[in-house]
Design an enzyme around this catalytic site. Structure first.
Site, PDB file in Angstrom:
ATOM      1  N   GLY A   1      12.191   7.233 -14.155  1.00 18.58           N
ATOM      2  CA  GLY A   1      11.564   6.739 -12.931  1.00 18.58           C
ATOM      3  C   GLY A   1      10.592   5.618 -13.220  1.00 18.58           C
ATOM      4  O   GLY A   1      10.184   5.385 -14.368  1.00 18.58           O
TER       5      GLY A   1
ATOM      6  N   GLY B   1       7.267   3.396 -11.007  1.00 14.16           N
ATOM      7  CA  GLY B   1       6.499   3.215  -9.780  1.00 14.16           C
ATOM      8  C   GLY B   1       5.408   2.189  -9.953  1.00 14.16           C
ATOM      9  O   GLY B   1       5.401   1.403 -10.916  1.00 14.16           O
TER      10      GLY B   1
ATOM     11  N   GLY C   1       3.451   2.855 -13.403  1.00 10.09           N
ATOM     12  CA  GLY C   1       4.093   2.696 -14.696  1.00 10.09           C
ATOM     13  C   GLY C   1       5.473   3.311 -14.721  1.00 10.09           C
ATOM     14  O   GLY C   1       6.021   3.712 -13.701  1.00 10.09           O
TER      15      GLY C   1
ATOM     16  N   VAL D   1       8.204   6.266 -16.193  1.00  7.12           N
ATOM     17  CA  VAL D   1       8.204   7.679 -16.553  1.00  7.12           C
ATOM     18  C   VAL D   1       9.437   7.961 -17.414  1.00  7.12           C
ATOM     19  O   VAL D   1      10.556   7.584 -17.056  1.00  7.12           O
ATOM     20  CB  VAL D   1       8.209   8.586 -15.312  1.00  7.12           C
TER      21      VAL D   1
ATOM     22  N   LYS E   1       4.352   9.560 -18.615  1.00  4.57           N
ATOM     23  CA  LYS E   1       4.094   8.352 -17.818  1.00  4.57           C
ATOM     24  C   LYS E   1       3.402   7.327 -18.709  1.00  4.57           C
ATOM     25  O   LYS E   1       2.308   7.558 -19.206  1.00  4.57           O
ATOM     26  CB  LYS E   1       3.222   8.664 -16.604  1.00  4.57           C
TER      27      LYS E   1
ATOM     28  N   ASP F   1      -2.684  10.535  -1.219  1.00  9.48           N
ATOM     29  CA  ASP F   1      -1.325   9.977  -1.158  1.00  9.48           C
ATOM     30  C   ASP F   1      -0.305  11.103  -1.103  1.00  9.48           C
ATOM     31  O   ASP F   1       0.680  11.113  -1.838  1.00  9.48           O
ATOM     32  CB  ASP F   1      -1.075   9.072  -2.362  1.00  9.48           C
TER      33      ASP F   1
END
Length: 952
Positions: free
Chosen positions: A671, A673, A676, A678, A693, A791
């Protein structure tokens, strides 16, 4: 002797009063000791000179004097919390108890019913849950006012409260009761003045016995599922001032008799299934000021009594099947301010008297069959702010003064047969934001004065007969977002100053007689997504600057353009954008048989090929250089020198920093985002999977979020089964790694909104909602100081191998200490952000609760917070609108194979979500209460909840 006896009697009474006061003081202090009082509102109790005299304490009142027993306690709006303090049930002289607008949780106390003189009980605006105690139906000998509005009460609607025959106010609105009918004995409450049971899941019919409530002033049964007809007996309630029956399932015709209600002020039958004519006497009630009957199936003509109404200022009858004219003198005898008759079949002229009182503000007559001219008198209605007359049969010129109404922000005249010109008097409409004139017969040139309307955001005048040049003054409209002048007869050039319209997103100039070049300045409007210049007489080359635009719709077909098409317009998405321009060529232009031209074009082609090859070579070299630099950076970051890394563990780990660093291969990326990348790392002697991460380097411009400090500060100290576990952090001088437990089923957002959604059946979704709620409840209630995530969204709720949920990604989390924190920027994701962020950057746990409510809506509906299928609305708005129109079940995710089996559970969870997304932050339940409500959805949890403490 008699005087002595009187003195002794007085002293005895005084001693009894002092003793009572002393006893009540002890009870109040006992109550204070178990209350959560974050503002210290009760800190002064028992202090100072009034130590033993509660009648001198804040918010406490006594019946007679400072030494008497406590008679009144007003603790409203103090942010008090936790369960109801049982010591208050020992105040035997208590007549008035107001705990409204606080944060009380847990069950309602049965002991209150035993207070002998309690007359006024207000517990509204809290989070009391569970059923109303049955003891209340047999107690409360003196109760006059009962207000439990906007709590979390559940179970059957407490019909036994109809036994309290002395009640004057009966308010249970906005609770979570199971579907139940209104008690048939409600008519026995002979003294009742207020019956407020909106949004209580009531079904069945309105009992005819309601007509026995001769003292009733306010009747509100709105937002329920009540069906059947409106009983005629309501017309007998001579004291009625307000009737609210909207958003039910009522059918049949409106009964005659409302005109005889002399005190009736407002009436709302909207959003039902009522049919037939509006009764002739409906508007005869002398005090009737507000009538809402919209969204029904009413038909026939409007009654003549509408023209003679004396007090009417608000009439909304849109979305029915009404026909015929408005009474010719409507507005002459009443202070009309708001009129909406849209979406009917009304006809005839617009009455000239609508603004006779000089108070009309909003006039909506769209989608009818009104005909004739716009009355000149409306041009003198200086109070108008919103005018919608579209889709009628209006004709003739618009009155000169009507163009320049100073307060109007929306002027919608589209879809008529209006003619004449737009008068320069329009310069007087300084407040105008939307001017919609399309689909009429307007002629002449547009006045230059349009450029003075600095608030104008939308101007549509397509499908008319306008002519002459486009006014250059339109370039002064700095807020203009949508300009549509297509299908007219405009001529001349497109003004180059249009490039100054930086807010413009849509520009339609097709089907005119425009000529000259396409201004290169249009390429400066970076935000434009629609540009349609087709079917004109434009010539010359297409400006290369238009390649700056990210156009979703681009059409310049059927003009006279020539030359080579800019390279970025050669893609398939533009293949139909340039039809009918024979002089326009792709790649290079043919020469019509000229040998010199052929040679010249051949040379140009060779040059283009060399240029393209050079560009490809340069791009390849740049890519190679970038990869080399990246390799060097990674080599530096992941230096073999073990001493350069610092591992800080927050839990016991069975791996070294080198195990983690060696796993940071691009093939292991799972992943990426804003913070950073993952990676998945399998490490340790047992081959344990971890999620790593790797944060972007500090200062990387395109990766603005730096979450390292926030995540470490938050996750290093929290311990909860539903919060993702941070195992350790690993850092060196240039690289920072966060190592978490690995969640094999990814995020809820990915699982719920992808092809994998069928895996999540309703029991799984319910489990995820409870797990995530428990995690947030821990952050809000069990951490010191409390932590606000900021969030909360489905992509930040991760799923383990058994689909248990854990809250993750604390990159913007904040502690809130003793009060709300003020942020410099808004955190959160589109569709999840609480509405109070529109006017405040104060952060409280209530913003998390709103965001979590959106997550629950996702689980129940299967929809994304922002999705194409719900148009421009967000999920909260879409759900609310559909429930109001079609009921709770209309928004459930019917793709679930077991949706019918779990329909009741899904509806209960949906109601909890609706409480979480209430607009007013104070009205949202605390997360601790949300957890309890979610657990109570399943019957098997209820016995456990009665034994377990409220803290989760």
């Amino acid at each position: 002797m008699a005087a002595t006896r009187l003195l002794l009697a007085f002293l005895l009474l005084l001693l009894q009063a002092i003793a009572a006061a002393s006893s009540d003081a002890a009870h109040l202090l006992a109550a204070r000791s178990v209350l959560r009082d974050p503002t210290g509102a009760l800190a002064s109790w028992g202090a100072g000179s009034g130590r033993g005299l509660p009648c001198r304490w804040a918010r406490v009142s006594c019946a007679n004097n400072s030494a008497a027993a406590v008679a009144g306690l007003d603790l409203s709006k103090l942010s008090l919390g936790d369960g109801f303090p049982a010591a208050l049930c020992s105040l035997r002289s208590l007549e008035h108890l107001d705990l409204s607008a606080n944060e009380f949780v847990g069950p309602l106390p049965a002991c209150l019913a035993a207070l002998p003189v309690l007359a006024h009980l207000n517990l509204a605006g809290n989070s009391f849950s569970g059923e109303v105690p049955p003891e209340w139906g047999a107690g409360f000998r003196s109760l006059l006012v009962l207000n439990l509005v906007q709590n979390l009460l559940s179970g059957e609607f407490p019909a036994f409260l109809a036994n309290l025959t002395g009640l004057q106010e009966f308010s249970l609105a906005y609770n979570l009761f199971s579907p139940s009918p209104l008690p048939m004995k409600i008519g026995d409450l002979a003294d009742l003045r207020v019956l407020f049971v909106a949004n209580c899941s009531l079904n069945g019919t309105i009992p005819a016995s309601i007509g026995k409530l001769k003292n009733l002033v306010n009747l509100d049964l709105s937002r329920n599922s009540i069906h059947g007809e409106i009983p005629r007996s309501i017309g007998n309630l001579s004291s009625l001032e307000q009737i609210e029956l909207f958003a039910n399932q009522l059918s049949g015709s409106i009964p005659v008799g409302f005109g005889g209600l002399k005190r009736l002020h407002s009436l709302d039958f909207s959003m039902n299934g009522l049919t037939g004519d509006i009764p002739e006497d409906m508007f005869a009630a002398p005090s009737l000021a507000s009538v809402h009957m919209y969204q029904n199936n009413l038909s026939g003509h409007l009654p003549a009594t509408l023209g003679t109404a004396q007090s009417l200022y608000d009439l909304r009858i849109f979305a029915n099947q009404l026909s015929g004219p408005l009474p010719p003198e409507f507005g002459k005898n009443c202070p009309l301010m708001f009129l909406d008759t849209s979406d009917n079949g009304l006809s005839g002229p617009i009455p000239a008297t609508l603004c006779a009182s000089g108070k009309l503000k909003q006039l909506m007559l769209l989608d009818n069959e009104f005909e004739g001219a716009i009355p000149v008198e409306l041009g003198q209605c200086r109070t108008l702010i919103r005018v919608r007359l579209s889709s009628n049969r209006l004709s003739g010129p618009v009155p000169l003064e009507f163009w320049g109404l100073p307060g109007v922000y929306l002027l919608e005249l589209s879809g008529n047969a209006l003619s004449g010109t737009v008068d320069p008097a329009i310069a007087g409409a300084k407040n105008l934001s939307k001017l919609l004139l399309q689909d009429n017969r307007f002629t002449g040139a547009l006045p230059a004065k349009l450029g003075t309307l600095t608030n104008l955001q939308e101007f549509k005048a397509s499908n008319n007969c306008f002519s002459g040049p486009l006014p250059p003054s339109l370039a002064n409209l700095s807020l203009l977002d949508n300009l549509d002048l297509s299908h007219n007869s405009f001529s001349g050039e497109i003004p180059r100053d249009f490039g100054k319209l930086k807010q413009l997103s849509q520009l339609y100039l097709s089907d005119n007689h425009l000529s000259g070049d396409v201004p290169s300045e249009l390429g400066d409007i970076i935000g434009m997504n629609t540009l349609d210049l087709s079917n004109n007489e434009l010539s010359g080359q297409l400006p290369v600057q238009l390649q700056n635009l990210k156009l979703t719709h681009f059409n310049i077909s059927y003009n006279k353009l020539s030359g080579t098409l800019p390279v970025l317009f050669n893609g398939l998405q533009y293949q139909e954008s340039f039809l009918g321009n024979p002089g326009l060529c792709h790649g290079f232009c043919q020469s019509n048989g000229d040998p010199d031209a052929k040679g010249h074009n051949t040379i140009k082609l060779i040059v283009y090929i060399f240029i393209a090859a050079a560009i490809i070579l340069l791009i390849g070299l740049a890519w190679f250089g970038y990869k080399c630099r990246l390799h060097k950076i990674n080599a530096s970051e992941l230096d073999d020198g073990k001493s350069s890394w610092v591992l800080t563990s927050y839990h016991r780990v069975d791996f070294s920093e080198r195990d983690i660093v060696n796993s940071l291969d691009e093939s292991n990326v799972i992943g990426q985002g804003g913070a950073g990348k993952v990676y998945k790392a399998v490490v340790g002697p047992e081959g344990e999977a971890m999620a790593v991460k790797k944060l972007w380097p500090v200062g990387v411009a395109s990766k603005r979020i730096d979450s390292f400090e926030a995540e470490v500060a938050t996750l290093s100290k929290v311990r909860h089964r539903n919060i993702v576990k941070l195992a350790c952090s690993i850092t060196n001088t240039v690289c920072r790694l966060l190592v978490y437990e690995y969640m094999p089923n990814g995020s809820l957002g990915d699982m719920l909104h992808s092809a994998k959604r069928s895996i999540l059946d309703w029991p799984m979704r319910y489990k995820i909602a409870v797990n995530a709620a428990e995690g947030l409840s821990y952050l809000h209630h069990d951490c010191e100081p409390p932590i606000v995530h900021r969030d909360v969204k489905s992509n930040n709720i991760l799923l383990d191998a058994e689909y248990g949920a854990k809250v993750a990604d604390f990159g913007v989390a904040k502690t809130i200490g003793d009060g709300p924190a003020t942020m410099s920027v808004i955190a959160g994701s589109c569709g999840y952000i609480a509405p109070e962020y529109a006017y405040s950057l104060h952060v409280t746990e209530k913003s998390d609760i709103y965001s979590f409510g959106v997550v629950i809506l996702e689980l129940v509906t299967g929809m994304k917070p922002m999705a194409p299928e719900i148009g421009e609305m967000d999920l909260v708005t879409w759900v609310s609108a559909n429930i109001a129109q079609n009921g709770l079940e209309s928004v459930l995710d019917h793709t679930l194979s077991e949706a019918e089996q779990f329909k009741d559970e899904m509806c209960k969870v949906l109601k909890i979500a609706l409480l979480c997304v209430l607009n007013v932050p104070k009205s949202r339940p605390p997360m601790r209460a949300v957890v309890k409500m979610l657990l109570e959805v399943k019957e098997e949890n209820k016995p456990m909840l009665k034994l377990a403490p409220l803290s989760i």
